[in-house]
Design a protein around this motif. Structure first.
Motif, PDB file in Angstrom:
ATOM      1  N   MET A   1      83.583  65.988  61.382  1.00  0.00           N
ATOM      2  CA  MET A   1      83.905  65.272  60.162  1.00  0.00           C
ATOM      3  C   MET A   1      85.228  64.531  60.349  1.00  0.00           C
ATOM      4  N   THR A   2      85.280  63.250  59.989  1.00  0.00           N
ATOM      5  CA  THR A   2      86.469  62.435  60.138  1.00  0.00           C
ATOM      6  C   THR A   2      87.390  62.633  58.952  1.00  0.00           C
ATOM      7  N   ARG A   3      88.656  62.868  59.242  1.00  0.00           N
ATOM      8  CA  ARG A   3      89.663  63.096  58.217  1.00  0.00           C
ATOM      9  C   ARG A   3      90.239  61.755  57.762  1.00  0.00           C
ATOM     10  N   THR A   4      90.470  61.571  56.470  1.00  0.00           N
ATOM     11  CA  THR A   4      91.043  60.351  55.923  1.00  0.00           C
ATOM     12  C   THR A   4      92.552  60.347  56.141  1.00  0.00           C
ATOM     13  N   ILE A   5      93.073  59.214  56.569  1.00  0.00           N
ATOM     14  CA  ILE A   5      94.509  59.066  56.789  1.00  0.00           C
ATOM     15  C   ILE A   5      95.184  58.779  55.449  1.00  0.00           C
ATOM     16  N   THR A   6      96.226  59.537  55.130  1.00  0.00           N
ATOM     17  CA  THR A   6      96.962  59.366  53.879  1.00  0.00           C
ATOM     18  C   THR A   6      98.193  58.493  54.112  1.00  0.00           C
ATOM     19  N   ALA A   7      98.866  58.139  53.024  1.00  0.00           N
ATOM     20  CA  ALA A   7     100.101  57.348  53.121  1.00  0.00           C
ATOM     21  C   ALA A   7     101.166  58.110  53.894  1.00  0.00           C
ATOM     22  N   SER A   8     101.250  59.424  53.709  1.00  0.00           N
ATOM     23  CA  SER A   8     102.245  60.196  54.456  1.00  0.00           C
ATOM     24  C   SER A   8     101.891  60.273  55.941  1.00  0.00           C
ATOM     25  N   ASP A   9     100.585  60.277  56.255  1.00  0.00           N
ATOM     26  CA  ASP A   9     100.170  60.234  57.662  1.00  0.00           C
ATOM     27  C   ASP A   9     100.605  58.918  58.293  1.00  0.00           C
ATOM     28  N   ARG A  10     100.403  57.812  57.568  1.00  0.00           N
ATOM     29  CA  ARG A  10     100.793  56.494  58.069  1.00  0.00           C
ATOM     30  C   ARG A  10     102.301  56.440  58.294  1.00  0.00           C
ATOM     31  N   GLU A  11     103.069  56.990  57.356  1.00  0.00           N
ATOM     32  CA  GLU A  11     104.523  56.999  57.503  1.00  0.00           C
ATOM     33  C   GLU A  11     104.932  57.826  58.722  1.00  0.00           C
ATOM     34  N   GLU A  12     104.253  58.942  58.944  1.00  0.00           N
ATOM     35  CA  GLU A  12     104.536  59.768  60.122  1.00  0.00           C
ATOM     36  C   GLU A  12     104.249  58.993  61.412  1.00  0.00           C
ATOM     37  N   ILE A  13     103.162  58.223  61.417  1.00  0.00           N
ATOM     38  CA  ILE A  13     102.820  57.400  62.581  1.00  0.00           C
ATOM     39  C   ILE A  13     103.894  56.340  62.810  1.00  0.00           C
ATOM     40  N   GLN A  14     104.334  55.682  61.746  1.00  0.00           N
ATOM     41  CA  GLN A  14     105.376  54.661  61.865  1.00  0.00           C
ATOM     42  C   GLN A  14     106.679  55.265  62.378  1.00  0.00           C
ATOM     43  N   GLN A  15     107.038  56.423  61.865  1.00  0.00           N
ATOM     44  CA  GLN A  15     108.267  57.070  62.298  1.00  0.00           C
ATOM     45  C   GLN A  15     108.191  57.494  63.767  1.00  0.00           C
ATOM     46  N   ALA A  16     107.039  58.001  64.182  1.00  0.00           N
ATOM     47  CA  ALA A  16     106.859  58.389  65.586  1.00  0.00           C
ATOM     48  C   ALA A  16     106.968  57.168  66.490  1.00  0.00           C
ATOM     49  N   ALA A  17     106.366  56.063  66.075  1.00  0.00           N
ATOM     50  CA  ALA A  17     106.439  54.831  66.861  1.00  0.00           C
ATOM     51  C   ALA A  17     107.866  54.315  66.934  1.00  0.00           C
ATOM     52  N   ALA A  18     108.572  54.329  65.823  1.00  0.00           N
ATOM     53  CA  ALA A  18     109.953  53.854  65.796  1.00  0.00           C
ATOM     54  C   ALA A  18     110.856  54.718  66.676  1.00  0.00           C
ATOM     55  N   ALA A  19     110.704  56.024  66.578  1.00  0.00           N
ATOM     56  CA  ALA A  19     111.530  56.928  67.389  1.00  0.00           C
ATOM     57  C   ALA A  19     111.266  56.719  68.878  1.00  0.00           C
ATOM     58  N   ALA A  20     110.002  56.557  69.250  1.00  0.00           N
ATOM     59  CA  ALA A  20     109.651  56.343  70.661  1.00  0.00           C
ATOM     60  C   ALA A  20     110.217  55.023  71.160  1.00  0.00           C
ATOM     61  N   ALA A  21     110.114  53.973  70.358  1.00  0.00           N
ATOM     62  CA  ALA A  21     110.627  52.663  70.769  1.00  0.00           C
ATOM     63  C   ALA A  21     112.142  52.696  70.926  1.00  0.00           C
ATOM     64  N   LEU A  22     112.823  53.300  69.973  1.00  0.00           N
ATOM     65  CA  LEU A  22     114.290  53.361  70.038  1.00  0.00           C
ATOM     66  C   LEU A  22     114.797  54.226  71.182  1.00  0.00           C
ATOM     67  N   ALA A  23     113.999  55.194  71.613  1.00  0.00           N
ATOM     68  CA  ALA A  23     114.405  56.079  72.704  1.00  0.00           C
ATOM     69  C   ALA A  23     114.199  55.454  74.084  1.00  0.00           C
ATOM     70  N   ALA A  24     113.441  54.372  74.149  1.00  0.00           N
ATOM     71  CA  ALA A  24     113.173  53.730  75.446  1.00  0.00           C
ATOM     72  C   ALA A  24     114.454  53.099  75.979  1.00  0.00           C
ATOM     73  N   PRO A  25     114.739  53.297  77.259  1.00  0.00           N
ATOM     74  CA  PRO A  25     115.937  52.704  77.857  1.00  0.00           C
ATOM     75  C   PRO A  25     115.904  51.179  77.739  1.00  0.00           C
ATOM     76  N   GLY A  26     116.999  50.612  77.279  1.00  0.00           N
ATOM     77  CA  GLY A  26     117.104  49.166  77.165  1.00  0.00           C
ATOM     78  C   GLY A  26     116.872  48.630  75.771  1.00  0.00           C
ATOM     79  N   VAL A  27     116.398  49.459  74.847  1.00  0.00           N
ATOM     80  CA  VAL A  27     116.160  49.004  73.470  1.00  0.00           C
ATOM     81  C   VAL A  27     117.445  49.158  72.665  1.00  0.00           C
ATOM     82  N   ALA A  28     117.909  48.042  72.103  1.00  0.00           N
ATOM     83  CA  ALA A  28     119.127  48.064  71.297  1.00  0.00           C
ATOM     84  C   ALA A  28     118.823  48.372  69.838  1.00  0.00           C
ATOM     85  N   ALA A  29     117.698  47.825  69.329  1.00  0.00           N
ATOM     86  CA  ALA A  29     117.353  48.010  67.913  1.00  0.00           C
ATOM     87  C   ALA A  29     115.924  47.548  67.685  1.00  0.00           C
TER      88      ALA A  29
END
Length: 124
Positions: A1-29
């Motif tokens: 059964m496929t689980r529905t993505i909620t607004a908080s799930d989307r925010e968690e995905i965005q935060q994970a993506a932002a943290a990963a991008a900012l942690a990459a060497p060479g990224v200023a902002a």
């Protein structure tokens, strides 16, 4: 059964993506697009008028959306340090964000294909 993505799930995905991008060497902002800035400004005004103290967290420079195939498309807009090779840094950001989002979706029980697009807006 496929689980529905909620607004908080989307925010968690965005935060994970932002943290990963900012942690990459060479990224200023991360740099939000003009549409994101306008939407955030409008959202703040709306919340100020209707709720008074409602807060809104946005992952600047990250846009996530569902694809027609049921996966995720993640756009990352970043500013890089000038002393790094742009192509190498962008490739690292793409790989790190893909890993972070895929891991986040797996934790949420929603394994879906993820495509990451990295745009370098400038170097500093």
């Amino acid at each position: 059964m496929t689980r529905t993505i909620t607004a908080s799930d989307r925010e968690e995905i965005q935060q994970a993506a932002a943290a990963a991008a900012l942690a990459a060497p060479g990224v200023a902002a991360l740099q939000p697009a003009l549409a994101d800035r306008l939407a955030l400004a409008a959202s703040r005004v709306y919340h100020a008028m209707t709720a008074g103290t409602a807060s809104h967290h946005e992952a600047a420079g990250i846009r996530c959306e569902h694809t027609p195939e049921g996966g995720w498309h993640v756009e990352v807009r970043c500013v890089l340090h000038a002393d790094r090779r742009v192509v190498d840094t962008a490739r690292q950001v793409r790989e790190d964000v893909w890993t972070a989002v895929t891991t986040c979706l797996t934790r949420q029980g929603a394994t879906r294909p993820v495509r990451v697009l990295v745009t370098v807006t400038r170097t500093v």
